[in-house]
Design an enzyme around this catalytic site. Structure first.
Site, mmCIF file in Angstrom:
data_model
loop_
_atom_site.group_PDB
_atom_site.id
_atom_site.type_symbol
_atom_site.label_atom_id
_atom_site.label_comp_id
_atom_site.label_asym_id
_atom_site.label_seq_id
_atom_site.Cartn_x
_atom_site.Cartn_y
_atom_site.Cartn_z
ATOM 1 N N LYS A 180 -2.366 8.181 -8.867
ATOM 2 C CA LYS A 180 -3.707 7.472 -8.470
ATOM 3 C C LYS A 180 -3.712 7.295 -7.016
ATOM 4 O O LYS A 180 -3.084 6.578 -6.446
ATOM 5 C CB LYS A 180 -3.786 5.844 -9.372
ATOM 6 C CG LYS A 180 -4.880 5.314 -9.332
ATOM 7 C CD LYS A 180 -5.952 4.964 -8.106
ATOM 8 C CE LYS A 180 -5.688 3.712 -7.182
ATOM 9 N NZ LYS A 180 -6.430 3.908 -5.982
ATOM 10 N N SER A 234 0.993 -2.499 -0.656
ATOM 11 C CA SER A 234 0.936 -3.784 -0.080
ATOM 12 C C SER A 234 1.789 -4.861 -1.325
ATOM 13 O O SER A 234 1.862 -4.409 -2.188
ATOM 14 C CB SER A 234 -0.290 -4.435 0.228
ATOM 15 O OG SER A 234 -1.155 -4.433 -0.994
ATOM 16 N N GLU A 255 7.590 0.158 -3.817
ATOM 17 C CA GLU A 255 7.877 0.413 -2.217
ATOM 18 C C GLU A 255 6.688 -0.404 -1.459
ATOM 19 O O GLU A 255 5.905 0.010 -1.604
ATOM 20 C CB GLU A 255 7.855 1.717 -2.175
ATOM 21 C CG GLU A 255 8.892 2.650 -2.821
ATOM 22 C CD GLU A 255 10.216 2.544 -2.367
ATOM 23 O OE1 GLU A 255 10.546 2.250 -1.506
ATOM 24 O OE2 GLU A 255 11.064 3.168 -3.246
ATOM 25 N N CYS A 289 5.268 2.029 6.895
ATOM 26 C CA CYS A 289 6.010 0.858 6.346
ATOM 27 C C CYS A 289 7.090 0.437 7.240
ATOM 28 O O CYS A 289 7.533 -0.752 7.311
ATOM 29 C CB CYS A 289 6.231 1.499 4.756
ATOM 30 S SG CYS A 289 7.274 2.797 4.866
ATOM 31 N N GLU A 386 3.308 -8.371 8.474
ATOM 32 C CA GLU A 386 3.183 -6.836 8.729
ATOM 33 C C GLU A 386 1.646 -6.676 9.341
ATOM 34 O O GLU A 386 0.669 -7.173 8.644
ATOM 35 C CB GLU A 386 3.122 -6.197 7.374
ATOM 36 C CG GLU A 386 3.236 -4.628 7.657
ATOM 37 C CD GLU A 386 3.289 -3.827 6.143
ATOM 38 O OE1 GLU A 386 2.733 -4.160 5.369
ATOM 39 O OE2 GLU A 386 4.337 -2.712 6.183
HETATM 40 P P1 NAD Z 1 -2.409 -1.317 -1.034
HETATM 41 O O1 NAD Z 1 -1.618 -2.146 -1.825
HETATM 42 O O2 NAD Z 1 -4.105 -1.693 -0.788
HETATM 43 O O3 NAD Z 1 -2.903 -0.089 -1.992
HETATM 44 C C1 NAD Z 1 -1.868 1.019 -2.441
HETATM 45 C C2 NAD Z 1 -2.318 1.817 -3.763
HETATM 46 O O4 NAD Z 1 -2.605 0.602 -4.735
HETATM 47 C C3 NAD Z 1 -3.700 2.076 -3.461
HETATM 48 O O5 NAD Z 1 -3.924 3.420 -4.471
HETATM 49 C C4 NAD Z 1 -4.698 1.263 -4.031
HETATM 50 O O6 NAD Z 1 -5.732 1.516 -4.740
HETATM 51 C C5 NAD Z 1 -3.704 0.507 -5.208
HETATM 52 N N1 NAD Z 1 -4.012 -0.712 -5.939
HETATM 53 C C6 NAD Z 1 -4.531 -1.790 -5.081
HETATM 54 N N2 NAD Z 1 -4.722 -2.980 -5.733
HETATM 55 C C7 NAD Z 1 -4.168 -2.313 -7.120
HETATM 56 C C8 NAD Z 1 -4.103 -3.168 -8.295
HETATM 57 N N3 NAD Z 1 -4.429 -4.463 -8.341
HETATM 58 N N4 NAD Z 1 -3.372 -2.609 -9.195
HETATM 59 C C9 NAD Z 1 -2.952 -1.296 -9.356
HETATM 60 N N5 NAD Z 1 -3.405 -0.556 -8.049
HETATM 61 C C10 NAD Z 1 -3.909 -1.350 -7.026
HETATM 62 O O7 NAD Z 1 -1.791 -0.770 0.125
HETATM 63 P P2 NAD Z 1 -2.537 0.129 1.320
HETATM 64 O O8 NAD Z 1 -3.246 -0.674 2.038
HETATM 65 O O9 NAD Z 1 -2.877 1.361 0.503
HETATM 66 O O10 NAD Z 1 -1.122 0.533 2.295
HETATM 67 C C11 NAD Z 1 -0.398 -0.261 3.060
HETATM 68 C C12 NAD Z 1 0.741 -0.796 2.464
HETATM 69 O O11 NAD Z 1 1.626 -0.047 1.784
HETATM 70 C C13 NAD Z 1 1.440 -1.523 3.473
HETATM 71 O O12 NAD Z 1 1.954 -2.635 3.187
HETATM 72 C C14 NAD Z 1 2.555 -0.602 3.605
HETATM 73 O O13 NAD Z 1 4.041 -1.180 4.264
HETATM 74 C C15 NAD Z 1 3.016 -0.273 2.243
HETATM 75 N N6 NAD Z 1 3.645 1.034 2.418
HETATM 76 C C16 NAD Z 1 5.095 1.004 1.938
HETATM 77 C C17 NAD Z 1 5.829 2.198 1.987
HETATM 78 C C18 NAD Z 1 7.290 2.189 1.482
HETATM 79 O O14 NAD Z 1 7.800 3.208 1.312
HETATM 80 N N7 NAD Z 1 7.984 0.892 1.278
HETATM 81 C C19 NAD Z 1 5.458 3.142 2.285
HETATM 82 C C20 NAD Z 1 3.919 3.346 2.820
HETATM 83 C C21 NAD Z 1 3.353 2.185 2.797
#
Ligand code: NAD
Length: 484
Positions: A180, A234, A255, A289, A386
């Site tokens: 996804k 997130s 992650e 991240c 963050e």
């Molecule tokens: P996000 O959590 O908004 O979305 C990430 C993914 O999750 C997307 O595909 C989104 O559609 C999906 N999603 C959102 N809500 C969901 C739910 N309720 N159920 C299932 N899936 C859902 O995050 P973002 O804005 O896309 O990414 C930024 C965040 O990701 C930051 O906090 C960043 O630090 C983190 N990140 C972490 C790593 C790591 O390796 N630790 C790497 C990259 C990004």
């Protein structure tokens, strides 16, 4: 160029069951640049069913480790062949400079696929000495079996690389997957699935369902045939996923975000630390991240170091990243623009000293200025939350103990960097830091054979390396009675 993208389910491009579409918008000029299928629970069910069939007697379930390795190596070659295309897809979708994914993300993805080919034949069981069964000797051994269908939920900031981190481990382990991608970045995951088909992976092993997190992501997490959820994103979405997964007893890897410290001691190379801190702050517009956004500097250096970072921030050319000479594009979406500016305003309101950048006014494209705060404390919001944008906060410290205490005083624990010229100090401090990865005199080194993941709010579990592949297996015990 506008594009019309659809799901990739069981080897075929498929529209959403209800015909729904998700609009794609360029962060550079806010113009519509295409659409993707807006997936439904029905689409998810079709994809999961296809993935499950491959595990239950499908062609994939009959391949041994060497055969999976050959497919992974072929896929690596195809991804390498398409480096420019894949990098440009990811870059254009979020307004990033294409050079960054060409030099970092795609080569890292290729390296992960090649490394994974070496893990396929290392998923070994054990023979375990036991006390026997009711007085009769036994032979007990364990088998490593694929955990099942994996839901791989991916963010937008490094879409191809993060998708491949998941695929490398789970395919090595013999699992199948429904990916996804994030709403903003469906392109490279779809291309990757097509390349996997070209490499010879059976249809149904790698499926991609595009759409919204609270529809497609949620349906994947709830689906009874999904055994494991591998999520990067997130903490908020991570919590929502945990809540769904817990009563269903699904395996979960999370992650999540970070607020990573970079500790600059006064015995460090000033130039080396400056370059590393600037990279850790500004690459991918700070939407990383592991971004080293809390810059802890020994007091004697704090002022000149903050000034030099501010000079580096001001020297960055911000604009359309497709134009020559432009070093930084816009942030990925309107919500990011608003979020980053809100944090910058909070930094000002809480009394941090602004040395470069500041709140950006809305114009065409979601451009934010590289920003440096100094004179900050670790209690300020900009040091605790963050921001996920090009904003650095310089905080002074006096002693090594204080530096470690400040670094560890965070809800997060993803990565940390130590800048020092003293070998003993490097090891001493690295051992005391509460983080999943510590770089010494280098910011966030990534390697296919190193595990990646965090502590506390930064998540649960590790990806990468052989342990990352083992995390996609279950260890089954077999006990055989050996009567005399
Ligand atoms: P996000 O959590 O908004 O979305 C990430 C993914 O999750 C997307 O595909 C989104 O559609 C999906 N999603 C959102 N809500 C969901 C739910 N309720 N159920 C299932 N899936 C859902 O995050 P973002 O804005 O896309 O990414 C930024 C965040 O990701 C930051 O906090 C960043 O630090 C983190 N990140 C972490 C790593 C790591 O390796 N630790 C790497 C990259 C990004």
């Amino acid at each position: 160029m506008t594009q019309t993208l659809n799901h990739f389910i069981e080897g075929a491009h498929t529209e959403a069951s209800d015909g729904g579409r998700l609009r794609l918008v360029s962060p550079i000029d806010e113009q519509a640049c295409g659409s993707a299928a807006s997936g439904t629970a029905e689409d998810v069910d079709r994809a999961v069913t296809a993935a499950h069939a491959q595990l239950e007697g499908g062609a994939w379930s009959r391949l041994d480790g060497s055969q999976r390795a050959r497919l992974l190596l072929r896929l690596a070659d195809l991804v390498e062949r398409d480096t420019a295309l894949l990098a440009d897809m990811d870059a254009h979708a979020i307004g990033r400079s294409p050079m960054e994914p060409r030099m970092m993300d795609v080569p890292n993805a290729v390296a992960n696929l090649r490394a994974a080919a070496g893990w396929t034949n290392q998923l070994e069981g054990r023979t375990v000495p036991t006390a026997g069964y009711m007085g009769t000797p036994t032979l007990s051994y364990t088998l490593r079996e694929p955990v099942g269908v994996v839901a791989a939920i991916v963010p937008w900031n490094s879409p191809l690389m993060i998708t491949v981190w998941k695929l490398a481990g789970l395919l090595a382990a013999g699992c199948t997957v429904v990916v996804k991608p994030a709403e903003e970045t469906p392109h490279s995951a779809l291309r990757l699935a097509q390349l996997a088909q070209e490499a010879g992976f059976p249809d149904g092993v790698i499926n991609v369902v595009t759409g919204f997190g609270d529809v497609v992501g949620r349906a994947l997490c709830e689906h009874p045939l999904v055994a494991k959820i591998s999520f990067t994103g997130s903490p908020e979405a991570g919590r929502a996923i945990q809540r769904i997964a817990a009563p269903l007893f699904k395996r979960v890897t999370l992650e999540l975000g970070g607020k990573s410290p970079q500790i600059v001691f006064d015995d460090a190379s000033f130039e080396g630390a400056l370059r590393g801190c600037a990279l850790g702050l500004f690459v991918n517009q700070g939407q990383v991240c592991a971004a080293g956004s809390r810059i802890l500097v020994q007091r004697s250096l704090a002022q000149p170091f903050a000034q030099a970072l501010a000079d580096a921030a001001r020297a960055i050319t911000v604009g359309d990243p497709r134009q020559p000479g432009v070093q930084m594009g816009p942030v990925a979406k309107k919500a990011q623009f608003e979020r980053v500016n809100r944090y910058i305003q909070t930094g000002l309101d809480e009394g941090a000293q602004l040395l470069a950048g500041g709140v950006s006014r809305p114009e065409k494209g979601w451009f934010v200025q590289p920003t440096i705060f100094a004179g900050a404390t670790n209690r300020m919001t900009i040091a605790r939350e963050e921001i996920f944008g090009p904003v650095g906060t310089v905080i002074p410290f006096d002693t090594e103990d204080e530096a470690v205490a400040l670094a560890n005083d965070s809800a997060y624990g993803l990565a940390a960097t130590v800048w020092t010229g003293q070998l003993a100090r490097a090891h001493r401090v690295a051992a005391r830091l509460k983080a999943g990865a510590v770089g010494v005199n280098c910011w966030s080194p990534l390697d296919a054979n190193l595990p990646w993941g965090g502590l506390k709010t930064s998540g649960i579990g590790r990806e990468g390396g052989l342990p990352g592949a083992l995390a996609y297996t279950e260890e089954k015990v077999v006990t055989v009675l050996l009567p005399g």
